[in-house]
Every structure is written in C-alpha cells, then in structure tokens.
Motif scaffolding. Sequence first.
Motif, mmCIF file in Angstrom:
data_model
loop_
_atom_site.group_PDB
_atom_site.id
_atom_site.type_symbol
_atom_site.label_atom_id
_atom_site.label_comp_id
_atom_site.label_asym_id
_atom_site.label_seq_id
_atom_site.Cartn_x
_atom_site.Cartn_y
_atom_site.Cartn_z
ATOM 1 N N PRO A 1 5.989 33.965 -17.825
ATOM 2 C CA PRO A 1 6.853 33.248 -16.874
ATOM 3 C C PRO A 1 6.156 31.995 -16.355
ATOM 4 O O PRO A 1 4.942 31.982 -16.173
ATOM 5 C CB PRO A 1 7.060 34.261 -15.748
ATOM 6 N N GLU A 2 6.960 30.952 -16.120
ATOM 7 C CA GLU A 2 6.389 29.727 -15.546
ATOM 8 C C GLU A 2 5.998 29.958 -14.097
ATOM 9 O O GLU A 2 6.446 30.907 -13.462
ATOM 10 C CB GLU A 2 7.428 28.593 -15.595
ATOM 11 N N GLU B 1 8.441 29.949 -9.135
ATOM 12 C CA GLU B 1 9.744 30.594 -9.158
ATOM 13 C C GLU B 1 10.664 30.064 -8.048
ATOM 14 O O GLU B 1 11.871 29.944 -8.232
ATOM 15 C CB GLU B 1 9.525 32.099 -8.992
ATOM 16 N N GLU C 1 14.846 35.472 -25.550
ATOM 17 C CA GLU C 1 13.954 34.342 -25.259
ATOM 18 C C GLU C 1 14.538 33.458 -24.170
ATOM 19 O O GLU C 1 13.886 32.526 -23.697
ATOM 20 C CB GLU C 1 13.722 33.519 -26.524
ATOM 21 N N GLY C 2 15.773 33.738 -23.813
ATOM 22 C CA GLY C 2 16.426 32.921 -22.794
ATOM 23 C C GLY C 2 17.782 32.478 -23.298
ATOM 24 O O GLY C 2 18.004 32.364 -24.495
ATOM 25 N N HIS D 1 11.610 39.732 -20.662
ATOM 26 C CA HIS D 1 12.143 39.320 -21.969
ATOM 27 C C HIS D 1 12.344 40.530 -22.880
ATOM 28 O O HIS D 1 13.244 40.554 -23.707
ATOM 29 C CB HIS D 1 11.188 38.323 -22.634
ATOM 30 N N GLN E 1 17.853 28.509 -15.360
ATOM 31 C CA GLN E 1 16.741 28.554 -14.409
ATOM 32 C C GLN E 1 16.014 29.903 -14.451
ATOM 33 O O GLN E 1 14.801 29.976 -14.558
ATOM 34 C CB GLN E 1 17.338 28.294 -13.027
ATOM 35 N N CYS F 1 15.664 32.076 -16.664
ATOM 36 C CA CYS F 1 14.946 32.423 -17.895
ATOM 37 C C CYS F 1 13.535 31.856 -17.888
ATOM 38 O O CYS F 1 12.641 32.386 -18.527
ATOM 39 C CB CYS F 1 15.711 31.922 -19.110
ATOM 40 N N ARG F 2 13.331 30.774 -17.146
ATOM 41 C CA ARG F 2 11.998 30.166 -17.114
ATOM 42 C C ARG F 2 11.019 31.036 -16.352
ATOM 43 O O ARG F 2 9.811 30.950 -16.553
ATOM 44 C CB ARG F 2 12.077 28.771 -16.494
ATOM 45 N N PHE F 3 11.533 31.871 -15.452
ATOM 46 C CA PHE F 3 10.640 32.698 -14.630
ATOM 47 C C PHE F 3 10.779 34.174 -14.974
ATOM 48 O O PHE F 3 10.325 35.048 -14.244
ATOM 49 C CB PHE F 3 10.945 32.452 -13.148
ATOM 50 N N CYS F 4 11.411 34.441 -16.096
ATOM 51 C CA CYS F 4 11.738 35.819 -16.470
ATOM 52 C C CYS F 4 10.495 36.632 -16.808
ATOM 53 O O CYS F 4 9.597 36.142 -17.477
ATOM 54 C CB CYS F 4 12.682 35.774 -17.661
ATOM 55 N N LYS G 1 17.682 25.839 -20.986
ATOM 56 C CA LYS G 1 17.569 27.229 -20.561
ATOM 57 C C LYS G 1 17.948 27.404 -19.102
ATOM 58 O O LYS G 1 17.614 26.577 -18.264
ATOM 59 C CB LYS G 1 16.123 27.699 -20.749
#
Lengths: 283, 157
Positions: free
Chosen positions: A142-143, A146, A109-110, A125, A117, A119-122, A115
């Motif tokens: 992903p957010e 990127e 999950e990160g 998972h 950086q 991991c937010r755009f991963c 978290k």
Amino acid sequence: MQDLTQLLRETAEDLLKRKAVGVVIGYGHTGSRGDMTAVFARTPQQVSQLALDGECYRNLAVYLNKPEVRKLGRCAIVVKGCDRRAINVLIRENQIAREDLHIIGITCEGVGDPKMQKCRFCTVHNPPDCDTVLGDPVDIEPEEGEFAAVEAFETKDIDARWNFWKEKLKDCIRCYACRQVCPLCYCKQCVVEKNIPQWVETSSHLRGNVMWNVMRAFHLTGRCIGCGECERVCPVGIPLGLLNQKLIQQVKDKFEFTSGMSADEKGPFSTFDLGLDTDDGIL
Amino acid sequence: MEAIQTTSTADDDEQTTFEPRIVAFLCNWCSYAGADLAGTSRLGYPPNIRIVKLPCTGRVDPLFILKAFERGADMVLVSGCHPGDCHYTSGNYHARRKLPTFRSLLEFMGIDPRRFQMSWVSAAQGGKWSQVVADITALATELGPFEYFERIRDNRN
Ligand code: SF4
Ligand code: SF4
C-alpha cells in the motif's frame, strides 16, 4: 482475464451441480448496454453469464442479507478483498453466518482507470479467509498517506469547509442511491423513513440534506470499510468518500481500529477501553 | 424571558444584546440532580440553558444534537456522570467514544466544534454545574448566533 472468467464459470457450475449452493452471486455484462452488473446464477446453465474483468467495481456483499436473496438458499459470492472486509462486518453484526456462504475470492490489482483511491492504499489485494481463491497472488505494497485527502481538506478554515459542503450538499436529490448500494446500510427502516418524529426532513433542501448526509456518514463510523460505492453511484458527485475517510481516520487514531479485518472484532462503539479512552475536550 | 434573536434583527440593530440559546441533554442520575442541587442551594446560573432530561448520556443520539442546531440552538451541551459513576455501569463510557467522534465530524463539515460541549457533573456538584453553565454561556455569547441553519431556512438553497 479470459481464463479467470472460465475458471469462475467452472467453479460456479460445480457448486450449483453439487447443490452446494442455491445461487452464485457474481459479475456479468448483463446490463442493458452490456455494462457490468450483478448476476445471480441459479442453474448450471446460467453460469455462462458470469464474467471477471477490470470492471468489477461493485461490492456484491450488499445482496447478502436481502430476504429475496436469502430465500435462494446458501450463497456463493464473488468478492474482491475490500468486499471481503464488508462481509466480515456483516458477520460481526450477526447479519449473516460464515457457514451460509461459499466465498469465491478474486485477487485484485485494483479497479478503475485511473485506479480508484482506495486501491492505492489497499492491504487486501489477496482476499483472506475465502473458500476458493481465483487469480495469481498479488504483491503490491500500500502507498503511504492513506488520509492525505482528509488532511488536505483540513487545511481549509472552518468557514471554507462549511461553504464547501454547503455547495456540494445542496445538490443532493435524496435518491438514497448511496444508501442502497452500501452493504452496511441494511436497516429495514432507515431513520430518514421514520416520521414520528420526523428526524430528517425528506425534501431535497439543504437543511435536510445536511442532516441526511451527516447521519449517513456517522452511522457508518467504525463500520465503513471504504469500498467507495456510495461516492461512485452518487448522481450529483458529492464526495461522500471524504466524509467516510474522516471517520475511518478518527477511529484508527482514537481507537486503533480498522473495520472489517476480522469477523471476531468488536465495533468501536459497541465497546470501550479504559486504557485508551480519555476525557479530552470534556469539561 | 429569552430574547429571541434572529439574524435579521441582529443586522438591523447592533445594540440588541444577544442571548444565546443552549440546549442541554442531561442524564437523570448525575447532571440533572447536580442542576437540581444548584437550584436548591440557590446558586445562580445564566437562564440561557434549556434542559432535556434523559436516562443516560449513552442515550444521546447525535441526531439530537443536529436537530437542536437545526431548530435554532446556538450551542448544545451533553452532561452526565463522571467515568465510573454511570447508573447503568457503562453508558457514559460509550458516550465518551461516540460523541467526541461526532464532534470531529462536525468540525470536518465546518461547524465550530466549540458549539458542542460535554461535561461530567455529579449529583453533588451543584457548584460545578453553575460554573459550567456560566462558562459555556459566556463562550456561546462570544461565538455569536449560530446562523448556518437559519440562513438555510431563509433562502431555500
Ligand atoms: S481496494 Fe481496490 S485493489 Fe483492493 S481489493 Fe478492493 S478493488 Fe481491489
Ligand atoms: S447518492 Fe448522492 S444525491 Fe443520492 S441521496 Fe446520496 S448523497 Fe444524495
């Protein structure tokens, strides 16, 4: 997480008992202060050192093509999705063969708090193409944005950029930790170690530091998968990830390429595409 | 002869005319021959350019470019065969991917991207060669001395 650790130990024990692999590379709290570091389990007894928890930052793929590890026989390796991408690059660059590996993927999950950086755009998972997957499937989108950090930096004008990097790079002590920790910096002889001619000055002085850091980043163009290890280990806190991100963005924009998504891909600099490439900026 | 210009003399004497130093990496087959043709055709071009002959633009390692800057170049030019004309079929196609990407990294680091130029000049284009050199020399003069590395040398950090 406890049961995941248990599951991992059972998997590793089974693999070692069956002699399907010679070594299981994983994480364990075996550092001198109980911190999380790499574990090389070679006998069924040693699997009790293995652990899985939120501190699995490291990208263990860095060990895969080390001669001393290759000697131990077939490898099982514990990877997160991002580490799995690094293995794809190693395979595409003929450093290791898929059949020599038993890949134990862990869904993720990160890592880090907050978290990291990346991991937010991963997008990985759930690591793809693994021999064993541990953990429940993770469903996180992903957010957006990127490259927000790159774009924010680019609002600075050209002199401000240089002043920023000059201030950062003058601190570099040339420990080369960023290189050693990188799974894709595997050259037997790095260009900084070549001295006839001496391409990169080796003293920790801004002039050589600029050369070193630009080269390190550029040699990873189209290869870096953004695991962020270089930045995490840098003892003086140089934002190396920002340079890497810039090149990841360039490769994505110009060549529609994202590194490490498959082992069959071709690196953007080992191929070309007449439909895509232009003479922009060339007289 | 070139007028070697250091930052200190620029400060001392505003009147000294600045002669930029431009290092040019040329491919053996097209641009070098093009430069040769410019010479044999007696086409003039500014003498600010220092030519390094390479087999192919595909041979240009970005290290060369940085090293030239580190040693005092004010501008670097890489010039080779037009797309489709590479003597080794595809060297310039690779250069066309690698070097502009490198230029964007330089820009990100705060180095003016105009200090690194690329051109395609064929063996028949003596005229284009002399024009390219005239244009970039004018640009380099306008940009002024590239002092980043000089300054680094002077005051150790
Ligand atoms: S990028 Fe972060 S969330 Fe994705 S696999 Fe790697 S550590 Fe896990
Ligand atoms: S880890 Fe940091 S200090 Fe060490 S060589 Fe790399 S950039 Fe320099």
